[in-house]
Design a protein around this motif. Sequence first.
Motif, PDB file in Angstrom:
ATOM      1  N   PRO A  42       0.721  -1.279   0.020  1.00  0.00           N
ATOM      2  CA  PRO A  42       0.171  -0.118  -0.031  1.00  0.00           C
ATOM      3  C   PRO A  42       0.853   1.166  -0.053  1.00  0.00           C
ATOM      4  O   PRO A  42       0.495   2.348  -0.439  1.00  0.00           O
ATOM      5  CB  PRO A  42      -1.033  -0.203   1.238  1.00  0.00           C
ATOM      6  N   ILE A  43       2.117   1.185   0.558  1.00  0.00           N
ATOM      7  CA  ILE A  43       2.840   2.554   0.624  1.00  0.00           C
ATOM      8  C   ILE A  43       3.563   2.648  -0.562  1.00  0.00           C
ATOM      9  O   ILE A  43       3.748   3.842  -0.939  1.00  0.00           O
ATOM     10  CB  ILE A  43       3.790   2.226   1.586  1.00  0.00           C
ATOM     11  N   LEU A  44       3.752   1.667  -1.507  1.00  0.00           N
ATOM     12  CA  LEU A  44       4.501   1.743  -2.818  1.00  0.00           C
ATOM     13  C   LEU A  44       3.723   2.147  -3.965  1.00  0.00           C
ATOM     14  O   LEU A  44       4.140   2.657  -4.975  1.00  0.00           O
ATOM     15  CB  LEU A  44       5.675   0.934  -2.760  1.00  0.00           C
ATOM     16  N   VAL A  45       2.586   1.495  -3.961  1.00  0.00           N
ATOM     17  CA  VAL A  45       1.658   1.536  -4.915  1.00  0.00           C
ATOM     18  C   VAL A  45       1.141   2.838  -5.121  1.00  0.00           C
ATOM     19  O   VAL A  45       0.855   3.588  -4.302  1.00  0.00           O
ATOM     20  CB  VAL A  45       0.487   0.402  -5.035  1.00  0.00           C
ATOM     21  N   MET A  46       0.953   3.314  -6.636  1.00  0.00           N
ATOM     22  CA  MET A  46       0.329   4.589  -6.960  1.00  0.00           C
ATOM     23  C   MET A  46      -0.960   4.774  -6.223  1.00  0.00           C
ATOM     24  O   MET A  46      -1.696   4.073  -6.327  1.00  0.00           O
ATOM     25  CB  MET A  46       0.224   4.688  -8.526  1.00  0.00           C
ATOM     26  N   PRO A  47      -1.065   6.019  -5.530  1.00  0.00           N
ATOM     27  CA  PRO A  47      -2.114   6.276  -4.964  1.00  0.00           C
ATOM     28  C   PRO A  47      -3.332   6.552  -5.833  1.00  0.00           C
ATOM     29  O   PRO A  47      -4.565   5.952  -5.389  1.00  0.00           O
ATOM     30  CB  PRO A  47      -1.784   7.845  -4.222  1.00  0.00           C
ATOM     31  N   VAL A  48      -3.318   6.824  -6.972  1.00  0.00           N
ATOM     32  CA  VAL A  48      -4.388   6.762  -7.824  1.00  0.00           C
ATOM     33  C   VAL A  48      -4.881   5.597  -8.119  1.00  0.00           C
ATOM     34  O   VAL A  48      -6.209   5.392  -8.060  1.00  0.00           O
ATOM     35  CB  VAL A  48      -3.832   7.526  -9.446  1.00  0.00           C
ATOM     36  N   ALA A  49      -4.129   4.357  -8.365  1.00  0.00           N
ATOM     37  CA  ALA A  49      -4.356   3.181  -8.569  1.00  0.00           C
ATOM     38  C   ALA A  49      -5.195   2.369  -7.305  1.00  0.00           C
ATOM     39  O   ALA A  49      -6.374   1.931  -7.455  1.00  0.00           O
ATOM     40  CB  ALA A  49      -3.230   2.187  -8.956  1.00  0.00           C
ATOM     41  N   ILE A  50      -4.655   2.792  -6.176  1.00  0.00           N
ATOM     42  CA  ILE A  50      -5.312   2.722  -4.878  1.00  0.00           C
ATOM     43  C   ILE A  50      -6.775   3.327  -4.954  1.00  0.00           C
ATOM     44  O   ILE A  50      -7.529   2.570  -4.386  1.00  0.00           O
ATOM     45  CB  ILE A  50      -4.533   3.182  -3.746  1.00  0.00           C
ATOM     46  N   SER A  51      -6.749   4.541  -5.285  1.00  0.00           N
ATOM     47  CA  SER A  51      -8.054   5.196  -5.410  1.00  0.00           C
ATOM     48  C   SER A  51      -9.172   4.275  -5.940  1.00  0.00           C
ATOM     49  O   SER A  51     -10.247   4.380  -5.868  1.00  0.00           O
ATOM     50  CB  SER A  51      -7.918   6.442  -5.831  1.00  0.00           C
ATOM     51  N   VAL A  52      -8.550   3.980  -7.353  1.00  0.00           N
ATOM     52  CA  VAL A  52      -9.554   3.238  -8.295  1.00  0.00           C
ATOM     53  C   VAL A  52      -9.750   1.932  -7.428  1.00  0.00           C
ATOM     54  O   VAL A  52     -11.201   1.715  -7.558  1.00  0.00           O
ATOM     55  CB  VAL A  52      -8.712   2.872  -9.633  1.00  0.00           C
ATOM     56  N   GLY A  53      -9.127   1.143  -6.955  1.00  0.00           N
ATOM     57  CA  GLY A  53      -9.508   0.152  -6.204  1.00  0.00           C
ATOM     58  C   GLY A  53     -10.491   0.194  -5.378  1.00  0.00           C
ATOM     59  O   GLY A  53     -11.495  -0.405  -5.117  1.00  0.00           O
ATOM     60  N   TRP A  54     -10.501   1.375  -4.472  1.00  0.00           N
ATOM     61  CA  TRP A  54     -11.440   1.650  -3.292  1.00  0.00           C
ATOM     62  C   TRP A  54     -12.675   2.395  -4.054  1.00  0.00           C
ATOM     63  O   TRP A  54     -13.810   1.959  -3.542  1.00  0.00           O
ATOM     64  CB  TRP A  54     -10.713   2.613  -2.524  1.00  0.00           C
ATOM     65  N   VAL A  55     -12.440   2.865  -5.188  1.00  0.00           N
ATOM     66  CA  VAL A  55     -13.804   3.259  -6.018  1.00  0.00           C
ATOM     67  C   VAL A  55     -14.730   2.233  -6.339  1.00  0.00           C
ATOM     68  O   VAL A  55     -15.652   2.010  -6.015  1.00  0.00           O
ATOM     69  CB  VAL A  55     -13.532   4.143  -7.207  1.00  0.00           C
ATOM     70  N   LEU A  56     -13.991   0.973  -6.809  1.00  0.00           N
ATOM     71  CA  LEU A  56     -14.771  -0.299  -6.981  1.00  0.00           C
ATOM     72  C   LEU A  56     -15.214  -1.115  -5.651  1.00  0.00           C
ATOM     73  O   LEU A  56     -16.176  -1.674  -5.659  1.00  0.00           O
ATOM     74  CB  LEU A  56     -13.539  -1.220  -7.774  1.00  0.00           C
ATOM     75  N   PHE A  96      -6.536  -4.801  -3.334  1.00  0.00           N
ATOM     76  CA  PHE A  96      -5.950  -5.218  -4.708  1.00  0.00           C
ATOM     77  C   PHE A  96      -6.455  -6.311  -5.354  1.00  0.00           C
ATOM     78  O   PHE A  96      -6.397  -6.686  -6.512  1.00  0.00           O
ATOM     79  CB  PHE A  96      -4.419  -5.665  -4.396  1.00  0.00           C
ATOM     80  N   ALA A  97      -6.807  -7.442  -4.336  1.00  0.00           N
ATOM     81  CA  ALA A  97      -7.739  -8.719  -5.081  1.00  0.00           C
ATOM     82  C   ALA A  97      -8.790  -8.269  -5.865  1.00  0.00           C
ATOM     83  O   ALA A  97      -9.053  -8.697  -6.740  1.00  0.00           O
ATOM     84  CB  ALA A  97      -7.818  -9.609  -3.904  1.00  0.00           C
ATOM     85  N   TRP A  98      -9.647  -7.234  -5.164  1.00  0.00           N
ATOM     86  CA  TRP A  98     -10.805  -6.746  -5.801  1.00  0.00           C
ATOM     87  C   TRP A  98     -10.676  -6.105  -7.089  1.00  0.00           C
ATOM     88  O   TRP A  98     -11.149  -6.187  -8.052  1.00  0.00           O
ATOM     89  CB  TRP A  98     -11.455  -5.899  -4.769  1.00  0.00           C
ATOM     90  N   LEU A  99      -9.462  -5.329  -7.073  1.00  0.00           N
ATOM     91  CA  LEU A  99      -9.001  -4.271  -8.389  1.00  0.00           C
ATOM     92  C   LEU A  99      -8.595  -5.315  -9.419  1.00  0.00           C
ATOM     93  O   LEU A  99      -9.206  -5.393 -10.425  1.00  0.00           O
ATOM     94  CB  LEU A  99      -7.855  -3.755  -8.004  1.00  0.00           C
ATOM     95  N   LEU A 100      -7.714  -6.530  -9.037  1.00  0.00           N
ATOM     96  CA  LEU A 100      -7.444  -7.563  -9.774  1.00  0.00           C
ATOM     97  C   LEU A 100      -8.594  -8.284 -10.598  1.00  0.00           C
ATOM     98  O   LEU A 100      -8.849  -8.429 -11.836  1.00  0.00           O
ATOM     99  CB  LEU A 100      -6.445  -8.455  -9.405  1.00  0.00           C
ATOM    100  N   ALA A 101      -9.431  -8.754  -9.610  1.00  0.00           N
ATOM    101  CA  ALA A 101     -10.606  -9.430 -10.103  1.00  0.00           C
ATOM    102  C   ALA A 101     -11.428  -8.513 -11.010  1.00  0.00           C
ATOM    103  O   ALA A 101     -11.937  -9.014 -11.909  1.00  0.00           O
ATOM    104  CB  ALA A 101     -11.460  -9.670  -8.900  1.00  0.00           C
ATOM    105  N   SER A 102     -11.682  -7.422 -10.727  1.00  0.00           N
ATOM    106  CA  SER A 102     -12.515  -6.545 -11.731  1.00  0.00           C
ATOM    107  C   SER A 102     -11.959  -6.273 -12.863  1.00  0.00           C
ATOM    108  O   SER A 102     -12.543  -5.942 -13.884  1.00  0.00           O
ATOM    109  CB  SER A 102     -12.596  -5.011 -11.084  1.00  0.00           C
TER     110      SER A 102
END
Lengths: 323, 260
Positions: free
Chosen positions: A138-152, B10-16
């Motif tokens: 979580p510390i290293l990954v792009m915050p924008v990508a993390i935000s996309v993950g949480w949007v989903l 991350f798993a949810w993102l990858l699955a999507s």
Amino acid sequence: MVIDNVRRRSLLQRVGRVGSARPRVPTSVRGDDWFFIGTLAPAIMLLLVLGIYPMIELVRMGMSTVRLENQQFVWQFNLSAHVTRLLNDPIFAAAFRNTIVFVVVSVTLEVLFGLGLALLGAAHSGISRFFNLAAVLPILVMPVAISVGWVLMYNPQFGFFNVLFTSAGLPAQNWLAVRNTAMPAIVAVDVWHWTPFAFLILSVGLTSIPRELYESAAIDGATSLRSFWHITLPFLQSSLAVAAVFRAVVAFKVFDEIFLLTGGGPGTATEVMSVYTQRVFFQGGDYGYGAFLALLMVLLELACVLGYFAVRSGVRAAWVARA
Amino acid sequence: MIGIVLLTPFAWLLASSLKYPRDIITGHWAFTPTLSNFEAVFGDEFQLKPNFINSLVVAVLATALTVGVGGLAAYSLSQGRWAKRFKGAMMLWLLGIAILPPIALVPAYYLIFTTTRLYNTKLALILVYTLLNLPLSVWMLKLHFDSLPREFREAALVDGSGPFATLWHIFRPLAAPSLASVALLAFLFSWNEFLLALSLTSSPAAQTAPVGVAGFVQEYRVAFGPMAAAAVWACIPAIALAIFAQRRLVAGLTFGGVKE
């Protein structure tokens, strides 16, 4: 550049001692001074042109109204207009309040959870490689990508939480669009994002505590709670301070997650200073007032940092006085 | 167990990213996987190829500059005969840059880069990221150089080695672990940075990957599969480095904690 004569003499003396024949004094000792000026120059240039000059411009802009007319920026000194507008700006008031709440709540939770995890890791002597990897990601990954993950994750129709909720027979929630849940949802993302950082810092701090202390405490019949209170916490004091201060400084700047997850909404429920300032500047095209708000953030941050150092030296003095 | 909680998003993102639209909308746990989203990201519809190439160029060059400029400055501050007070002031100046909210740089940069025609160029981003990476690199490398015995340099000078040769052949190899940490973190910071990239670019000529990925959230609100796939592409450098260089990265991340 101030030349330190004492060191030069000692260097030359040491050079003189090498070998039986008196060695030639290397010419490079003198040339070194120019070498060291040359190697520092690029950094200084960068710090001046992109560090100091923009700050001067920011102060100038913050005190003016700046308009774009025929591809030209037109400046006009007008500090009072910004001050009047600030005092009657309910969105900024909300952004200010939310930023403080966000920083205090998320940093507190992160340090507490991080401490818990670090203690758990230390108790199980050696954390698995898998866990370490999961903690660093979580510390290293792009915050924008993390935000996309949480949007989903938060999506009202098919997000992770609502899939869980509906399969448990609970009503689906529109997490990010409802006033009561939007801010807690954002804080949850930040806690998920940065607890691993507190964990890392505190784990390093824990390894510096001598094991013998616990052993002798155990022999003296101390309970684990007492040895936590009297050994672990005092030793961890500086690590806890570092984790909290680092996190607070970064949390104060929060932009990416809020910009993408809620954009500050619903209403002003999750509006924070960075997001509002950016919007005033670019969408409002209000360069002067935007710069004024940015300047305000710098001053606030400066006040907090100086305040922290003042309190810390005060605490130190109190400790010394007690001892 | 907690590791699994940490990996859930991350798993949810990858699955999507692996789902067809119909599987996303129903939210089923089981689905037929597809790689079509990963291709679509770079296809005609979304056209994110330039963004990722820009990101790579910007991150690589900013990293090189950070290590170069930061390494030289750290060596100078560690080994040069600067007055103590001057060194202290330099380190404090760098610390100031490190804690500055990036939004404070946006207004002036926007004006400066617009008037110098550097707005919407990769060069502007490279220079800005070098500046923002400088504090960590100088602090970390200076402390590493400080920890090396002074006799190394003096012995090299006696042997007639020039100042740059001394730096290159003696100090650079000895500081290699810190140099690696700095380079990795500088690369990831430059790859990940969003606010300044968003504020200082306006077209695919200079827009980086995070700006492109964010575009999905703002514009194509229904293209969830490609959106997730674009985010997964953006995660790849961090995941790869976390797996292969975890120790160096953790050393860099906890650097401040160890120092205090």
